[in-house]
Design a protein around this motif. Structure first.
Motif: not given
Length: 189
Positions: A98-116
């Protein structure tokens, strides 16, 4: 009869506090230390140029101000160097999927890794928090998300800088750098 007044002594490198080590370090070493906290050369050079700092809160305030002033290119540089948040080792496989899929969707949408920044969360809370945040932030427009990512980077840099300076220990030979072969200790994303 005169009362002797103790002579103020300057801390020696072997006994200097981590902030004193950072303040006294050669500029290139200070920049390397700062880049381990936030990979923006403009941010690191600005903080290095304004040394010495009287105390950690002053340095953190300067770090925050410099982070707020990151240009779009500086922010892109910092985001490009970030890695994905790590999960506790005992996290089950479905969560990784689930996390890998969410990260992939985020990176595809915004062009960078998700940071938190997860500094105030227990490992048990981190997974749910990350998944919830990614899903929520995927609805942001790109400009809004860059502002949120910049704020998360600022929080990460603040925590990393605090950790590095509190954990620097003896700076007789390293001026606040970690021992050879050991990366600086940083809080989890």
């Amino acid at each position: 009869m005169a009362i002797p007044v103790p002579v103020q002594t300057r801390a020696t490198p072997a006994t200097a506090a981590p902030l004193e080590c950072f303040n006294a370090a050669p500029a290139d070493e200070a920049v390397r230390t700062l880049l381990a906290c936030l990979h923006s050369h403009a941010w690191a050079h600005r903080l290095t140029a304004h040394r010495p700092y009287p105390d950690l809160p002053a340095l953190l305030a300067a770090a925050d101000e410099a982070a707020y002033d990151l240009s779009p290119d500086d922010l892109s540089e910092a985001l490009a160097a970030e890695t994905l948040p790590t999960l506790p080792e005992d996290t089950y496989a479905a969560a990784h999927t689930a996390l890998n899929a969410a990260h992939a969707a985020y990176e595809s949408r915004f062009g960078h890794v998700f940071v938190i920044c997860l500094a105030d969360l227990s490992p048990a809370e981190a997974l749910d928090h990350v998944l919830t945040a990614i899903r929520s932030r995927l609805a942001n427009d790109p400009d809004e998300e860059r502002l949120i990512a910049a704020e998360e980077l600022r929080r990460l840099a603040r925590g990393r800088l605090t950790s590095v300076l509190r954990g620097a220990g003896n700076c007789a030979t390293s001026h606040g750098r970690p021992a050879p072969g050991k990366p600086p200790q940083t809080p989890p994303h």
